[in-house]
Design a protein around this motif. Sequence first.
Motif, mmCIF file in Angstrom:
data_model
loop_
_atom_site.group_PDB
_atom_site.id
_atom_site.type_symbol
_atom_site.label_atom_id
_atom_site.label_comp_id
_atom_site.label_asym_id
_atom_site.label_seq_id
_atom_site.Cartn_x
_atom_site.Cartn_y
_atom_site.Cartn_z
ATOM 1 N N LEU A 155 0.854 -1.199 0.000
ATOM 2 C CA LEU A 155 0.000 0.000 0.000
ATOM 3 C C LEU A 155 0.883 1.241 0.000
ATOM 4 C CD1 LEU A 155 -2.766 -1.012 2.587
ATOM 5 C CD2 LEU A 155 -3.053 -0.676 0.128
ATOM 6 N N THR A 156 0.533 2.217 -0.830
ATOM 7 C CA THR A 156 1.317 3.469 -0.828
ATOM 8 C C THR A 156 1.003 4.282 0.429
ATOM 9 O OG1 THR A 156 -0.468 4.451 -2.078
ATOM 10 C CG2 THR A 156 1.433 3.653 -3.336
ATOM 11 N N PHE A 157 -0.155 3.989 1.060
ATOM 12 C CA PHE A 157 -0.509 4.645 2.322
ATOM 13 C C PHE A 157 -1.163 3.573 3.198
ATOM 14 C CE2 PHE A 157 -1.452 8.087 5.139
ATOM 15 C CZ PHE A 157 -2.576 7.654 5.831
ATOM 16 N N PRO A 158 -0.864 3.506 4.488
ATOM 17 C CA PRO A 158 -1.459 2.460 5.323
ATOM 18 C C PRO A 158 -2.949 2.724 5.558
ATOM 19 C CG PRO A 158 -0.148 3.936 6.683
ATOM 20 C CD PRO A 158 0.039 4.391 5.275
ATOM 21 N N SER A 159 -3.728 2.591 4.488
ATOM 22 C CA SER A 159 -5.167 2.823 4.569
ATOM 23 C C SER A 159 -5.846 1.746 5.409
ATOM 24 C CB SER A 159 -5.757 2.803 3.149
ATOM 25 O OG SER A 159 -7.112 2.419 3.179
ATOM 26 N N VAL A 160 -6.649 2.159 6.390
ATOM 27 C CA VAL A 160 -7.352 1.206 7.253
ATOM 28 C C VAL A 160 -8.331 0.381 6.430
ATOM 29 C CG1 VAL A 160 -9.001 1.028 9.172
ATOM 30 C CG2 VAL A 160 -7.076 2.637 9.307
ATOM 31 N N GLY A 161 -9.161 1.041 5.655
ATOM 32 C CA GLY A 161 -10.188 0.321 4.897
ATOM 33 C C GLY A 161 -9.604 -0.581 3.844
ATOM 34 N N ALA A 162 -8.563 -0.098 3.165
ATOM 35 C CA ALA A 162 -7.947 -0.938 2.120
ATOM 36 C C ALA A 162 -7.298 -2.159 2.757
ATOM 37 C CB ALA A 162 -6.917 -0.115 1.338
ATOM 38 N N THR A 180 2.255 -5.463 2.499
ATOM 39 C CA THR A 180 3.216 -4.614 3.228
ATOM 40 C C THR A 180 2.698 -3.182 3.275
ATOM 41 O OG1 THR A 180 4.410 -4.519 1.147
ATOM 42 C CG2 THR A 180 5.321 -5.931 2.838
ATOM 43 N N ASN A 181 3.178 -2.462 4.287
ATOM 44 C CA ASN A 181 2.681 -1.121 4.620
ATOM 45 C C ASN A 181 1.193 -1.162 4.960
ATOM 46 O OD1 ASN A 181 2.952 1.579 5.208
ATOM 47 N ND2 ASN A 181 2.488 2.245 3.104
ATOM 48 N N ALA A 182 0.808 -2.219 5.667
ATOM 49 C CA ALA A 182 -0.581 -2.374 6.120
ATOM 50 C C ALA A 182 -0.859 -1.406 7.269
ATOM 51 C CB ALA A 182 -0.806 -3.807 6.598
ATOM 52 N N ALA A 183 -2.127 -1.027 7.419
ATOM 53 C CA ALA A 183 -2.508 -0.228 8.593
ATOM 54 C C ALA A 183 -2.350 -1.113 9.837
ATOM 55 C CB ALA A 183 -3.957 0.246 8.464
ATOM 56 N N ARG A 184 -2.047 -0.498 10.974
ATOM 57 C CA ARG A 184 -1.745 -1.270 12.196
ATOM 58 C C ARG A 184 -2.782 -1.036 13.294
ATOM 59 N NH1 ARG A 184 4.030 1.200 12.936
ATOM 60 N NH2 ARG A 184 3.991 0.098 14.910
ATOM 61 N N GLU A 185 -3.892 -0.367 12.953
ATOM 62 C CA GLU A 185 -4.931 -0.072 13.952
ATOM 63 C C GLU A 185 -5.388 -1.335 14.675
ATOM 64 O OE1 GLU A 185 -4.771 3.810 11.969
ATOM 65 O OE2 GLU A 185 -4.320 1.746 11.464
ATOM 66 N N GLY A 206 -1.863 -6.123 12.672
ATOM 67 C CA GLY A 206 -1.430 -5.175 13.706
ATOM 68 C C GLY A 206 -0.003 -4.724 13.471
ATOM 69 N N ASP A 207 0.711 -5.463 12.591
ATOM 70 C CA ASP A 207 2.047 -5.012 12.167
ATOM 71 C C ASP A 207 1.938 -4.509 10.729
ATOM 72 O OD1 ASP A 207 3.608 -7.760 13.928
ATOM 73 O OD2 ASP A 207 3.193 -5.685 14.546
#
Length: 474
Positions: A155-162, A180-185, A206-207
């Motif tokens: 992901l170019t941005f750690p988008s939560v929804g994506a 990779t570059n996953a959101a970590r919420e 979460g990572d």
Amino acid sequence: MIRGQKRLNGEIEVHGSKNSALPILAASALVNGVSEIHNCPRLSDVDAAIRILEHLGCKVARDGHTVTVDSTSMHAFDIPDDLMREMRSSVVFLGAILGRTGQARLSTPGGCEIGLRPIDLHISAMEQLGAVLTEGASRLTFTAPQGLTGARITLTFPSVGATENIIIAAATAKGRTVLTNAAREPEISDLADFLNGCGAHIHGAGDSTVTIDGTPHLTGTTHTVIPDRIAASTYLLAAAMTQGRICVREIVPAHLGALLPVLTESGCDITVSGRWICLSAPPRLRRVKMTRTMPYPGFPTDVQAPLSAMLTIADGTSVIVENIFESRYKHAAELLRFGAKISVEGRMEVIEGVPYLTGTQTVAPDLRGGFALILAGLAARGETTVRGVEHIDRGYEAPELILQSLGADVKRIMENGTAEQRNSESAAAPQGSAPTDESHAVAVTPVDESHADAVAAADESHADTSADTPAHDA
Ligand code: EPZ
């Protein structure tokens, strides 16, 4: 309607996380079975998600805070346009519908009050998993006749929804997906826990790197949604703004990690122990020099508006930079009506603390901005009315009941001004119906002093036992 300057004292529990319940409800459509979801908050956004599930052919039953989804008879693959417009986070159903049926159709979600909210990252991820997109006029149709195939996605941005859509779609894809570059919420981890309970193989949620080994069939499961860290943060800020003392129990303090140093810098005493956070506010808050909203574990964008409200009465000048959404300062103009001193330059908000706020008539611009106005009303001198409470009902369950239990003088009135008695059971919308904009009436139930004293004493004793756990351990 709020009569301000009441100290908020007491102990509350917050509802289950809206931003965890929504993707988990979406994921229950991927599963060919019955899922029992506990601690599901009674919110209009959850009502909307239930309506989408029913539209898809799932059978949904709700009993209090438990929602049971039987998706064995799911047959549709489109998200209805009206529901897409009502709740743009409906896009999180994309991965589940595509993974379950091999096709998906949805209208391109319009922007909303806080920004354009594009879904380019969702679209490119689904294509990388093998879906073919045909774009019509404001309508997207994905087909994957051979089903989805695992892929390496960055992901170019750690988008939560994506991140959520990818985890859901990859759960039953053929082969391995490495994201990779996953959101970590924390809501990502909760979603993965739900799906792994259904038999999925998801590691690393979460990572920043999440690995999903697709499994062809998932079964139902029973899952309890994590507490809502944004609601917990909002009520802590309410106590901070009213020289209050509050304990929020049954939460995961680590989920509020980035808020605690901000509260400490403003002069609040924070104690953390187990699943409690207690806050004792100073007579006068101090400014917080610089707060930048960031992807988790940074300061959450959803707490930016409530924090802005608190800083309007903090001594000195505070700066907030909103790095996640491009226009999330709609509440600033409304806060000026209370006598706040705020200037907004692009993504930067500069707040000069004033000695006090004065109650006023105001309108909620969006969900979190709307609660920021309630917070301002709680601290302000005199009376405040906040209209547009339907925005707030999207993400906070029975806010007036929680605030009343803490000693606030707040009531919810019908647009036509009548008031009627409500109790906590009826607090949230009945099955499948979002609260209308004619919010139900709640008569003021003045807090019984002895109750408040008893709760405060309980806090006292509890806070003392947890006194040895300083905030920085959070
Ligand atoms: C989730 O929204 C939350 N909603 C939001 O909470 C929260 O503010 C946000 O994450 C950030 O934490 C739910 O979980 C239902 P993003 P989401 O994709 O998934 C841009 C609330 O108040 N972007 O992480 O939509 C986007 O425009 C709500 O409870 C793209 O450019 O957030 C934004 O600027 C509000 N392309 C940024 O990324 C895309 O394809 C973060 O968006 C997707 C996103």
